[in-house]
Enzyme design. Structure first.
Site, PDB file in Angstrom:
ATOM      1  N   ASN A 179       0.824  -1.224   0.000  1.00  0.00           N
ATOM      2  CA  ASN A 179       0.000   0.000   0.000  1.00  0.00           C
ATOM      3  C   ASN A 179       0.850   1.264   0.000  1.00  0.00           C
ATOM      4  OD1 ASN A 179      -2.153  -1.680   0.105  1.00  0.00           O
ATOM      5  ND2 ASN A 179      -2.952  -0.975   2.065  1.00  0.00           N
ATOM      6  N   ILE A 180       0.299   2.289  -0.611  1.00  0.00           N
ATOM      7  CA  ILE A 180       1.068   3.536  -0.756  1.00  0.00           C
ATOM      8  C   ILE A 180       1.525   4.077   0.600  1.00  0.00           C
ATOM      9  CG2 ILE A 180      -0.933   5.085  -0.760  1.00  0.00           C
ATOM     10  CD1 ILE A 180       0.568   6.543  -3.135  1.00  0.00           C
ATOM     11  N   LYS A 181       0.701   3.870   1.634  1.00  0.00           N
ATOM     12  CA  LYS A 181       1.080   4.459   2.938  1.00  0.00           C
ATOM     13  C   LYS A 181       2.314   3.784   3.529  1.00  0.00           C
ATOM     14  CE  LYS A 181      -2.146   1.728   5.611  1.00  0.00           C
ATOM     15  NZ  LYS A 181      -3.479   1.633   6.094  1.00  0.00           N
ATOM     16  N   GLY A 182       2.595   2.545   3.153  1.00  0.00           N
ATOM     17  CA  GLY A 182       3.868   1.916   3.495  1.00  0.00           C
ATOM     18  C   GLY A 182       4.043   1.522   4.939  1.00  0.00           C
ATOM     19  N   PHE A 183       5.311   1.564   5.396  1.00  0.00           N
ATOM     20  CA  PHE A 183       5.661   1.029   6.713  1.00  0.00           C
ATOM     21  C   PHE A 183       6.977   1.641   7.162  1.00  0.00           C
ATOM     22  CE2 PHE A 183       7.699  -2.458   9.214  1.00  0.00           C
ATOM     23  CZ  PHE A 183       6.745  -2.579  10.217  1.00  0.00           C
TER      24      PHE A 183
END
Ligand code: B12
Length: 248
Positions: free
Chosen positions: A127-131
């Site tokens: 997902n674009i929001k990432g980690f």
């Protein structure tokens, strides 16, 4: 750790050998159960073994924490790890490498297979929001990401990978009960081997918190990622391998 390659666990004072373990026994919580926990710890090489916590976790089951000393030495020079054998790229560098090498977008298909519904891990990567402050693979302009979500069957995964002409397939397995993660991964890699001509199958990557990184070959995949993996590491690995494959 000192200069020496030999280390011992550390509890109260350096090298005192103190460790803490936790486990559950199928016994109601009483003194016998606590004795049984100490006996198990002794048999594991913990001596003396102190039962520091015992709590009933339902009828006939007790959870224990045991603290004690082991005499084992650890030889750090004998530790085997999987070294990172690819350069870490920024999203900009990864995009540039794909553009130059493939002249099209690199296609990534991902999901959780079997009955596994733990999507947080694969979403952290895709997902674009990432980690951990890094954007996920959807952020990379030159990557096309198809996230299939939870409980994808192996035939569905193979079919979608073929339809999308996937360059890389990313599979997450979090549940490890009865070795489900290992069985599912072997089933998945076998299905890709059967479905694609030799040397043509997509790059296969599995991840999850309880995988052993050294097991890639045994599981029939190209790479295993474990807890704490960041999207940048995964993107760098995929881009490196796919562009290398294209160049050879
Ligand atoms: C959230 C959660 C759930 C949520 C999941 C929601 C969702 N949409 O994902 C819900 C409530 C649905 C759930 C259900 C269940 N859960 Co649950 N769950 C958890 C929990 C608390 C956190 C997992 C998590 O999100 N971690 C955060 C992510 C970011 O970490 P991660 O998954 O490790 O991912 C990282 C890396 O491993 C790696 N990675 C992971 N996948 C991939 C894939 C690729 C390709 C790559 C490159 C990297 C990669 O990158 C990620 C970022 O670093 C854990 C316990 C825990 N604290 O870990 C239990 C846990 C995983 N669950 C467990 C269990 C047993 C269940 C149930 C069976 C419970 C039940 N009896 O119903 C069900 C199973 C449902 C199913 N069909 O799968 C057990 C598993 C035990 C085992 N040995 O298998 C755990 C460990 C809890 C426990 N201690 O008992 N769960």
């Amino acid at each position: 750790m000192t200069d020496s390659q030999i280390v011992r666990p550390y509890g109260d004072t350096t090298g005192d050998g103190m460790v803490q373990v936790s486990f559950t026994l199928p016994l109601p919580h009483d003194k016998v159960a606590e004795g049984a926990a100490a006996q198990l710890a002794n048999k594991m090489g913990i001596d003396p073994a102190l039962v520091v916590h015992a709590k009933s976790i339902g009828a006939g089951y007790t959870f224990f924490v045991v603290y004690g000393r082991v005499n084992h030495l650890v030889d750090v020079s004998q530790v085997e790890i999987v070294e990172r054998d690819y350069p870490l790229l920024t999203p900009k560098e990864a995009n540039a490498a794909v553009k130059q090498s493939l002249r099209r977008r690199l296609v990534v298909v991902g999901g959780c297979i079997g009955t596994d519904a733990h999507t947080v891990g694969i979403d952290a990567i895709l997902n674009i929001k990432g980690f951990a402050g890094e954007k996920g693979l959807e952020y990379y302009r030159e990557l096309k990401v198809v996230n299939l979500g939870a409980q994808v069957s192996v035939p569905q995964l193979v079919q979608r990978a073929r339809e999308e002409r996937a360059d890389a397939v990313l599979v997450s397995q979090v549940v490890t009960q009865r070795d489900a993660h290992l069985l599912n991964t072997r089933e998945m890699s076998a299905a890709f081997r059967e479905s694609y001509p030799a040397g043509k199958r997509p790059l296969l990557v599995v991840g999850g918190p309880r995988f052993d990184e050294t097991m890639a070959a045994e599981l029939g995949v190209d790479r295993v990622f474990t807890r704490g993996t960041t999207p940048g590491e995964v993107a760098s690995f995929i881009v490196h391998r796919i562009t290398q494959r294209k160049a050879s």
